[in-house]
Design an enzyme around this catalytic site. Structure first.
Site, PDB file in Angstrom:
ATOM      1  N   ASN A  30       0.840  -1.199   0.000  1.00  0.00           N
ATOM      2  CA  ASN A  30       0.000   0.000   0.000  1.00  0.00           C
ATOM      3  C   ASN A  30       0.875   1.249   0.000  1.00  0.00           C
ATOM      4  OD1 ASN A  30       0.352  -0.064   3.137  1.00  0.00           O
ATOM      5  ND2 ASN A  30      -0.840  -1.903   2.650  1.00  0.00           N
ATOM      6  N   SER A  75      -6.838  -1.515   4.262  1.00  0.00           N
ATOM      7  CA  SER A  75      -7.100  -1.756   5.682  1.00  0.00           C
ATOM      8  C   SER A  75      -5.867  -1.488   6.535  1.00  0.00           C
ATOM      9  CB  SER A  75      -7.582  -3.194   5.895  1.00  0.00           C
ATOM     10  OG  SER A  75      -6.591  -4.118   5.451  1.00  0.00           O
ATOM     11  N   GLU A  76      -4.699  -1.389   5.898  1.00  0.00           N
ATOM     12  CA  GLU A  76      -3.465  -1.142   6.644  1.00  0.00           C
ATOM     13  C   GLU A  76      -3.114   0.340   6.700  1.00  0.00           C
ATOM     14  OE1 GLU A  76      -0.487  -3.792   4.944  1.00  0.00           O
ATOM     15  OE2 GLU A  76      -0.953  -5.213   6.533  1.00  0.00           O
ATOM     16  N   HIS A  95       4.562   0.782   1.710  1.00  0.00           N
ATOM     17  CA  HIS A  95       4.667  -0.529   2.358  1.00  0.00           C
ATOM     18  C   HIS A  95       4.710  -1.593   1.270  1.00  0.00           C
ATOM     19  CE1 HIS A  95       4.050  -4.133   4.589  1.00  0.00           C
ATOM     20  NE2 HIS A  95       2.783  -4.278   4.221  1.00  0.00           N
ATOM     21  N   HIS A  97       6.638  -5.812   0.170  1.00  0.00           N
ATOM     22  CA  HIS A  97       7.215  -7.066   0.648  1.00  0.00           C
ATOM     23  C   HIS A  97       8.421  -7.445  -0.215  1.00  0.00           C
ATOM     24  CE1 HIS A  97       2.776  -8.092   1.865  1.00  0.00           C
ATOM     25  NE2 HIS A  97       3.313  -7.162   2.656  1.00  0.00           N
ATOM     26  N   HIS A 158       6.451 -10.031   7.839  1.00  0.00           N
ATOM     27  CA  HIS A 158       5.467  -9.267   7.084  1.00  0.00           C
ATOM     28  C   HIS A 158       6.061  -8.570   5.866  1.00  0.00           C
ATOM     29  CE1 HIS A 158       1.796  -6.311   7.383  1.00  0.00           C
ATOM     30  NE2 HIS A 158       2.015  -6.707   6.145  1.00  0.00           N
TER      31      HIS A 158
END
Length: 261
Positions: A30, A75-76, A95, A97, A158
């Site tokens: 996000n 949602s984050e 954000h 990964h 995460h």
């Protein structure tokens, strides 16, 4: 000053970059940008970052309530809001990964060796924040011990979080974290990584000041000194020592000597 459309398009462009670089898969990750005292643009939930269009970007307030947009915000976004509330200097959050950096996060290993001048200048060390359940306040809470001294964070099991005064800067921080992680991993596989000594770190901190680089920097991983005149690692070490590891080794020897008496 950027128009609303230009900001939304930039978010989509950065989303495509992190997707194409393999920093996110499917609908992961996000992005957000601060556009006012209590107003933000953020990416929607359930949409791939590689396939976003400007009309998909959501405008939200400081409580995460949707002000504009057909889709729903990530949602984050709670994680982003915590950063904005605690860091007035931050205007963008990314954000993702990234695989190698996330592998370090999964193994609970911070990126803290002083290996690359570029990484030292831009991000310094990257801590691991304790695991928190996604979409809850646990992740924002996990940032708190490090938020005032770092611009990059590994989220245990995460991924990673990067912040900046601009969206481009936040993306570059994320990019640098993944590159730092790759080199750290390869160096461990090749042999014994050689860290730069503390006096070289001090020179790089002077360059940060000279270049006027924005953002936070943790400084020396042992003494946490951000300046160049009072590094405890240097001043407290014996004349033959020149870095943080020498000081740690000296203390370890002294402790062992006391135990063996």
């Amino acid at each position: 000053m950027q128009s609303a459309y230009e900001i939304k398009k930039e978010i989509c462009d950065i989303g495509a970059r992190i997707y194409n670089k393999g920093f996110v898969a499917a609908n992961d990750g996000n992005i957000s940008v601060k556009v006012g005292p209590n107003e933000y643009y953020c990416t929607p939930t359930g949409v791939s970052k590689g396939y976003m269009t400007p009309d998909m970007i959501i405008r939200v307030d400081g409580e995460g309530r949707k002000l504009e947009g057909k889709l729903n915000p990530s949602s984050e976004f709670k994680m982003h809001l915590r950063v904005y509330r605690e860091r007035p200097d931050v205007n963008a959050v990314v954000h993702a990964h990234p695989p190698t950096a996330t592998a370090f996060a999964v193994c609970n290993i911070p990126l803290e060796q002083n290996l690359l001048p570029e990484a030292i200048l831009t991000v310094g060390s990257v801590p691991v924040c304790v695991y928190g359940c996604p979409s809850t306040d646990e992740i924002p809470d996990s940032l708190m011990p490090y938020l005032q001294s770092h611009d990059a964070f590994l989220l245990q099991n995460h991924g990673a979080l990067a912040v900046g005064n601009t969206l481009t800067k936040a993306f570059f921080v994320m990019d640098e974290v993944e590159y730092f992680a790759k080199v750290s991993l390869l160096a461990r596989q090749v042999g014994n990584p050689q860290e730069l000594p503390c006096e070289e770190l001090e020179k790089l901190m002077e360059l940060r000041k000279k270049f006027g680089l924005p953002g936070k920097h943790p400084g020396c991983k042992t003494c946490k000194n951000l300046g160049t005149d009072n590094c405890r690692c240097k001043s407290n070490a014996p004349a033959t020592a020149g870095n943080c590891d020498d000081l740690v080794a000296k203390i370890t020897r002294e402790v062992l000597a006391q135990l063996n008496k």
